[in-house]
Design an enzyme around this catalytic site. Structure first.
Site, PDB file in Angstrom:
ATOM      1  N   LYS A  35      -0.027  46.708  12.463  1.00 21.94           N
ATOM      2  CA  LYS A  35       0.864  46.018  11.523  1.00 21.94           C
ATOM      3  C   LYS A  35       0.054  45.351  10.407  1.00 21.94           C
ATOM      4  O   LYS A  35      -1.181  45.241  10.513  1.00 21.94           O
ATOM      5  CB  LYS A  35       1.688  44.970  12.276  1.00 21.94           C
ATOM      6  N   TYR A 244     -14.249  22.905 -10.688  1.00 25.86           N
ATOM      7  CA  TYR A 244     -13.007  22.175 -10.988  1.00 25.86           C
ATOM      8  C   TYR A 244     -13.027  20.783 -10.359  1.00 25.86           C
ATOM      9  O   TYR A 244     -13.362  20.611  -9.191  1.00 25.86           O
ATOM     10  CB  TYR A 244     -11.799  22.921 -10.429  1.00 25.86           C
TER      11      TYR A 244
HETATM   12  C1  LIG Z   1       0.764  41.227  16.743  1.00 25.45           C
HETATM   13  C2  LIG Z   1       1.316  41.596  18.068  1.00 25.45           C
HETATM   14  C3  LIG Z   1       0.495  42.227  19.026  1.00 25.45           C
HETATM   15  C4  LIG Z   1      -1.005  42.346  18.863  1.00 25.45           C
HETATM   16  O1  LIG Z   1      -1.548  41.079  19.150  1.00 25.45           O
HETATM   17  P1  LIG Z   1      -3.114  40.775  19.100  1.00 25.45           P
HETATM   18  O2  LIG Z   1      -3.198  39.380  19.560  1.00 25.45           O
HETATM   19  O3  LIG Z   1      -3.529  40.958  17.691  1.00 25.45           O
HETATM   20  O4  LIG Z   1      -3.789  41.725  20.018  1.00 25.45           O
HETATM   21  C5  LIG Z   1       1.091  42.688  20.185  1.00 25.45           C
HETATM   22  N1  LIG Z   1       2.409  42.499  20.414  1.00 25.45           N
HETATM   23  C6  LIG Z   1       3.221  41.870  19.541  1.00 25.45           C
HETATM   24  C7  LIG Z   1       4.662  41.685  19.864  1.00 25.45           C
HETATM   25  C8  LIG Z   1       2.694  41.378  18.348  1.00 25.45           C
HETATM   26  O5  LIG Z   1       3.496  40.736  17.479  1.00 25.45           O
END
Ligand SMILES: *Cc1c(COP(=O)(O)O)cnc(C)c1O
Length: 350
Positions: A35, A244
């Protein structure tokens, strides 16, 4: 060229997937969460490498993210969508052959009406209280859902990165209570749960951050390297101020390098006057405000100023960088942004 370079180590990525895969038994498959553009590293690049390493089931957050993964991988691998089947998603789910993880009775109704023969999984809430059907809802509709042969029953652990928390064991018990005897493939664990041991593995694990070199997978190999070109250096006399709002005053005559990279590149403004870039193994402290495109670092103690300094390297991992701005490796990776010149090293699995 003044853009920073983001280099993805394909061999390290494949190594991390295999290392996590080896933690589970032969009856457990290891998937891959890709993702948010593959945690900021490039969804297509990482999906191809992970598929070659052996991943067959991929996970994205929203249906739109499925398009790049499907284009990269072809028809065979399964692509699951954590966000489920949202209004307007039907065509995408159908055309890209995505598998929504249905989160509510409303989503189930939508899915079964729109795509009666379309594959699906079910996400169950085991008291993280974020996504998924609750116990009572599952009791009400579980039988109907099971009669339509879901591909997967899943839930998500809220505190898997903390082995001392007893929340994981309670969630495990609830998950078992909701799914034992269904005969459907199950998945409970992301990276953290994978590290908690075999009780948590079921038929499928779905690591994300550990693949990309982040905690809680301490043995992960770093996957992302970021180098930033030095645009100019100047001598600043003791008592002069930099950047800045003049938030840093030179305590001695100093050599300051102005480096191309800023908060638009995921170098959070909270790193102003905190943390460092690296010349090899030598730390060069960030001095003054991080601005959108530039940071200033103190290179007084370097024997020679290199053409570029490292933001992420073996010397400074995503989690070490995260510690300087009070966040996680997840946020560092997904904040890197679009401006980098992207490269890969290694071949990945051949
Ligand atoms: C993002 C996510 C994962 C992966 O999690 P990690 O901690 O990055 O391994 C797995 N399951 C769900 C439902 C997630 O939202």
């Amino acid at each position: 060229m003044a853009t920073g370079t983001l280099t993805i180590d394909l061999d390290a990525l494949a190594h991390n997937w295999r290392a996590l895969d080896r933690m589970s038994g032969p009856d457990t498959e290891t998937g891959a969460v890709v993702k948010a553009d593959g945690y900021g590293l490039g969804a297509e690049t990482v999906a191809r490498v992970l598929a070659k390493a052996g991943a067959r089931r991929f996970f994205v957050a929203v249906a739109e993210e499925g398009a790049a993964i499907r284009a990269a991988l072809g028809r065979a691998p399964e692509i699951y969508v954590f966000g489920g089947h949202m209004p307007g998603d039907t065509e995408m789910i159908h055309d890209l052959d995505l598998i929504p993880l249905l989160n509510s009775i409303e989503q189930m109704t939508r899915h079964f009406e729109a795509l009666p023969d379309g594959p699906f999984g079910v996400q169950l809430d085991t008291n993280m209280n974020r996504l998924g059907l609750e116990l009572a809802e599952w009791a009400a509709v579980g039988e109907i859902a099971l009669s339509k042969q879901p591909r997967l029953l899943m839930s998500h652990l809220a505190s898997a990165d903390d082995p001392d928390s007893d929340q994981s064991a309670r969630q495990l018990e609830t998950f078992r209570h909701m799914t034992d005897g269904t005969g459907v493939a199950r998945s409970l664990s992301a990276t953290g749960g994978t590290l908690l041991g075999r009780d948590y593995h079921f038929e499928l694990t779905r690591p994300g951050v550990g693949l990309y070199g982040g905690l809680p997978f301490e043995d992960a190999r770093p996957v992302a390297r970021v180098t930033l070109p030095v645009i100019q250096t100047r001598t600043v006399e003791a008592g002069e101020q930099v950047g800045y709002n003049a938030t840093w005053t030179a305590p001695r005559d100093s050599l300051i390098a102005t480096v191309s990279g800023g908060y638009a590149d995921g170098i959070h403004r909270a790193m102003s006057n905190r943390g460092a870039l690296y010349a090899g193994d030598r730390a060069c402290p960030i001095v003054g405000r991080v601005s959108m495109d530039l940071i200033t670092v103190d290179v007084t103690d370097l024997p020679e100023v290199p053409d570029a300094l490292d933001l992420l390297s073996l010397q400074q991992t995503v989690d070490q960088l995260a510690a300087h701005w009070g966040t996680t490796g997840y946020e560092v990776l997904t904040s890197l942004g679009a401006r980098y010149q992207r490269r890969t090293v290694g071949t990945g699995p051949v």
